[in-house]
Design a protein around this motif. Structure first.
Motif, PDB file in Angstrom:
ATOM      1  N   SER A 108      -3.901   9.384  28.649  1.00 49.14           N
ATOM      2  CA  SER A 108      -2.207   9.723  29.261  1.00 49.14           C
ATOM      3  C   SER A 108      -1.672   8.722  27.978  1.00 49.14           C
ATOM      4  O   SER A 108      -0.411   9.437  27.530  1.00 49.14           O
ATOM      5  N   TYR A 109      -1.699   7.482  28.339  1.00 49.85           N
ATOM      6  CA  TYR A 109      -0.887   6.650  27.309  1.00 49.85           C
ATOM      7  C   TYR A 109      -1.123   6.784  25.933  1.00 49.85           C
ATOM      8  O   TYR A 109      -0.377   6.612  25.504  1.00 49.85           O
ATOM      9  N   LEU A 110      -2.310   7.276  25.673  1.00 49.00           N
ATOM     10  CA  LEU A 110      -2.713   7.279  23.771  1.00 49.00           C
ATOM     11  C   LEU A 110      -1.549   9.154  23.842  1.00 49.00           C
ATOM     12  O   LEU A 110      -1.203   9.115  22.801  1.00 49.00           O
ATOM     13  N   LEU A 111      -1.172   9.798  24.632  1.00 52.41           N
ATOM     14  CA  LEU A 111      -0.664  11.086  24.428  1.00 52.41           C
ATOM     15  C   LEU A 111       0.856  10.903  23.934  1.00 52.41           C
ATOM     16  O   LEU A 111       1.342  10.916  23.608  1.00 52.41           O
ATOM     17  N   LEU A 112       0.966  10.099  25.226  1.00 49.38           N
ATOM     18  CA  LEU A 112       2.655   9.812  25.106  1.00 49.38           C
ATOM     19  C   LEU A 112       2.524   8.571  23.892  1.00 49.38           C
ATOM     20  O   LEU A 112       3.896   9.115  23.112  1.00 49.38           O
ATOM     21  N   ILE A 113       2.193   7.748  22.693  1.00 56.70           N
ATOM     22  CA  ILE A 113       2.208   6.985  22.006  1.00 56.70           C
ATOM     23  C   ILE A 113       2.098   8.046  21.094  1.00 56.70           C
ATOM     24  O   ILE A 113       2.862   7.599  19.968  1.00 56.70           O
ATOM     25  N   PHE A 114       1.769   9.301  21.004  1.00 56.93           N
ATOM     26  CA  PHE A 114       1.603  10.090  19.949  1.00 56.93           C
ATOM     27  C   PHE A 114       2.763  11.084  19.560  1.00 56.93           C
ATOM     28  O   PHE A 114       2.987  11.495  19.176  1.00 56.93           O
ATOM     29  N   ALA A 115       2.897  11.485  20.571  1.00 55.12           N
ATOM     30  CA  ALA A 115       3.388  12.252  21.881  1.00 55.12           C
ATOM     31  C   ALA A 115       5.075  11.227  20.949  1.00 55.12           C
ATOM     32  O   ALA A 115       6.836  12.028  20.790  1.00 55.12           O
ATOM     33  N   PHE A 116       5.361  10.375  21.253  1.00 60.18           N
ATOM     34  CA  PHE A 116       6.685   9.887  21.394  1.00 60.18           C
ATOM     35  C   PHE A 116       7.392   8.326  20.297  1.00 60.18           C
ATOM     36  O   PHE A 116       7.802   8.773  19.621  1.00 60.18           O
ATOM     37  N   VAL A 117       6.273   7.777  20.541  1.00 59.64           N
ATOM     38  CA  VAL A 117       5.796   6.835  19.591  1.00 59.64           C
ATOM     39  C   VAL A 117       5.968   6.603  18.215  1.00 59.64           C
ATOM     40  O   VAL A 117       6.952   6.275  16.902  1.00 59.64           O
ATOM     41  N   LEU A 118       4.966   7.327  17.968  1.00 60.66           N
ATOM     42  CA  LEU A 118       3.969   7.361  16.380  1.00 60.66           C
ATOM     43  C   LEU A 118       6.253   8.431  15.776  1.00 60.66           C
ATOM     44  O   LEU A 118       6.633   8.261  14.705  1.00 60.66           O
ATOM     45  N   PRO A 119       6.417   9.106  16.137  1.00 58.81           N
ATOM     46  CA  PRO A 119       7.171  10.186  15.579  1.00 58.81           C
ATOM     47  C   PRO A 119       8.726   9.392  15.299  1.00 58.81           C
ATOM     48  O   PRO A 119       9.407   9.057  14.267  1.00 58.81           O
ATOM     49  N   MET A 120       9.401   8.203  16.898  1.00 55.20           N
ATOM     50  CA  MET A 120       9.649   7.509  16.310  1.00 55.20           C
ATOM     51  C   MET A 120       9.590   6.764  15.410  1.00 55.20           C
ATOM     52  O   MET A 120      10.568   5.500  13.894  1.00 55.20           O
ATOM     53  N   MET A 121       8.470   6.420  14.508  1.00 56.53           N
ATOM     54  CA  MET A 121       8.227   4.712  13.278  1.00 56.53           C
ATOM     55  C   MET A 121       8.225   6.456  12.096  1.00 56.53           C
ATOM     56  O   MET A 121       8.064   5.479  11.808  1.00 56.53           O
ATOM     57  N   GLY A 122       7.970   7.697  12.321  1.00 53.41           N
ATOM     58  CA  GLY A 122       7.583   8.376  10.672  1.00 53.41           C
ATOM     59  C   GLY A 122       6.889   8.747  10.765  1.00 53.41           C
ATOM     60  O   GLY A 122       6.903   9.459   9.582  1.00 53.41           O
ATOM     61  N   ILE A 123       6.287   8.958  11.714  1.00 49.20           N
ATOM     62  CA  ILE A 123       4.645   9.160  11.530  1.00 49.20           C
ATOM     63  C   ILE A 123       4.499  10.184  12.567  1.00 49.20           C
ATOM     64  O   ILE A 123       4.403  10.317  13.973  1.00 49.20           O
ATOM     65  N   SER A 124       4.172  11.133  12.279  1.00 50.22           N
ATOM     66  CA  SER A 124       3.835  12.539  12.911  1.00 50.22           C
ATOM     67  C   SER A 124       2.839  13.716  12.912  1.00 50.22           C
ATOM     68  O   SER A 124       2.137  14.278  12.417  1.00 50.22           O
ATOM     69  N   ALA A 125       1.783  12.559  13.628  1.00 51.27           N
ATOM     70  CA  ALA A 125       0.622  12.551  13.891  1.00 51.27           C
ATOM     71  C   ALA A 125       0.040  13.796  14.487  1.00 51.27           C
ATOM     72  O   ALA A 125      -0.915  14.427  14.139  1.00 51.27           O
ATOM     73  N   PHE A 126       0.751  14.343  15.044  1.00 50.25           N
ATOM     74  CA  PHE A 126       0.611  15.681  15.797  1.00 50.25           C
ATOM     75  C   PHE A 126       0.492  16.631  14.904  1.00 50.25           C
ATOM     76  O   PHE A 126      -0.084  17.444  14.886  1.00 50.25           O
ATOM     77  N   SER A 127       1.769  16.405  14.103  1.00 52.04           N
ATOM     78  CA  SER A 127       1.715  18.024  12.655  1.00 52.04           C
ATOM     79  C   SER A 127       1.023  17.517  11.953  1.00 52.04           C
ATOM     80  O   SER A 127       0.471  18.712  11.561  1.00 52.04           O
ATOM     81  N   LEU A 161      -0.638  25.444  21.717  1.00 56.70           N
ATOM     82  CA  LEU A 161      -1.424  24.680  22.672  1.00 56.70           C
ATOM     83  C   LEU A 161      -2.544  25.082  22.976  1.00 56.70           C
ATOM     84  O   LEU A 161      -2.809  23.661  23.617  1.00 56.70           O
ATOM     85  N   ALA A 162      -3.110  25.655  22.134  1.00 50.40           N
ATOM     86  CA  ALA A 162      -4.477  25.757  22.551  1.00 50.40           C
ATOM     87  C   ALA A 162      -5.376  24.806  21.780  1.00 50.40           C
ATOM     88  O   ALA A 162      -6.068  24.148  22.006  1.00 50.40           O
ATOM     89  N   VAL A 163      -4.337  24.801  20.350  1.00 50.55           N
ATOM     90  CA  VAL A 163      -5.060  23.876  19.774  1.00 50.55           C
ATOM     91  C   VAL A 163      -5.037  22.482  19.804  1.00 50.55           C
ATOM     92  O   VAL A 163      -5.591  21.341  20.116  1.00 50.55           O
ATOM     93  N   PHE A 164      -3.987  21.836  20.732  1.00 56.60           N
ATOM     94  CA  PHE A 164      -3.427  20.299  21.009  1.00 56.60           C
ATOM     95  C   PHE A 164      -4.240  20.064  22.265  1.00 56.60           C
ATOM     96  O   PHE A 164      -4.658  19.202  22.507  1.00 56.60           O
ATOM     97  N   ASN A 165      -4.512  21.302  22.942  1.00 58.32           N
ATOM     98  CA  ASN A 165      -6.104  21.269  24.375  1.00 58.32           C
ATOM     99  C   ASN A 165      -7.020  20.520  23.910  1.00 58.32           C
ATOM    100  O   ASN A 165      -7.910  20.374  25.027  1.00 58.32           O
ATOM    101  N   LEU A 166      -7.399  21.132  22.557  1.00 59.89           N
ATOM    102  CA  LEU A 166      -9.280  20.907  22.323  1.00 59.89           C
ATOM    103  C   LEU A 166      -8.861  18.628  22.206  1.00 59.89           C
ATOM    104  O   LEU A 166     -10.027  18.627  21.300  1.00 59.89           O
ATOM    105  N   PHE A 167      -7.746  18.286  21.755  1.00 59.65           N
ATOM    106  CA  PHE A 167      -7.847  16.967  21.310  1.00 59.65           C
ATOM    107  C   PHE A 167      -8.905  16.370  22.065  1.00 59.65           C
ATOM    108  O   PHE A 167      -8.610  16.633  23.530  1.00 59.65           O
TER     109      PHE A 167
END
Length: 90
Positions: A54-73, A17-23
């Motif tokens: 906010s839209y970028l966060l949603l894309i990183f959190a939901f859309v990219l993982p559905m496409m097989g791209i795990s951006a956050f991890s 959570l701390a590292v995520f909050n620094l994005f």
């Protein structure tokens, strides 16, 4: 579950959570840090992107993982592993 297991998960969740909050995306705290560090000549470009954070966060959190791209991890693993190793040395 043991106390050690609980504390390990507690540490990992808090570090994540701390590292995520620094994005540097608008609703997160990293946005304010980047705004402070960024040269003033860049602030106009950054202000145009800020409303879409906010839209970028949603894309990183939901859309990219559905496409097989795990951006956050990919972005979180290295700093979290480094912090865990640093804390375990203390």
């Amino acid at each position: 579950p043991s106390l050690g297991g609980f504390l390990t998960y507690f540490l990992l969740i808090n570090l994540t959570l701390a590292v995520f909050n620094l994005f540097p995306i608008a609703p997160l705290d990293g946005d304010k840090i980047l705004d402070w560090l960024m040269p003033t000549s860049w602030s106009g470009s950054f202000e145009r992107i800020r409303p879409y954070g906010s839209y970028l966060l949603l894309i990183f959190a939901f859309v990219l993982p559905m496409m097989g791209i795990s951006a956050f991890s990919n972005l979180l693993n290295t700093p979290i592993n480094t912090l865990v190793q640093l804390l375990l040395r203390l």
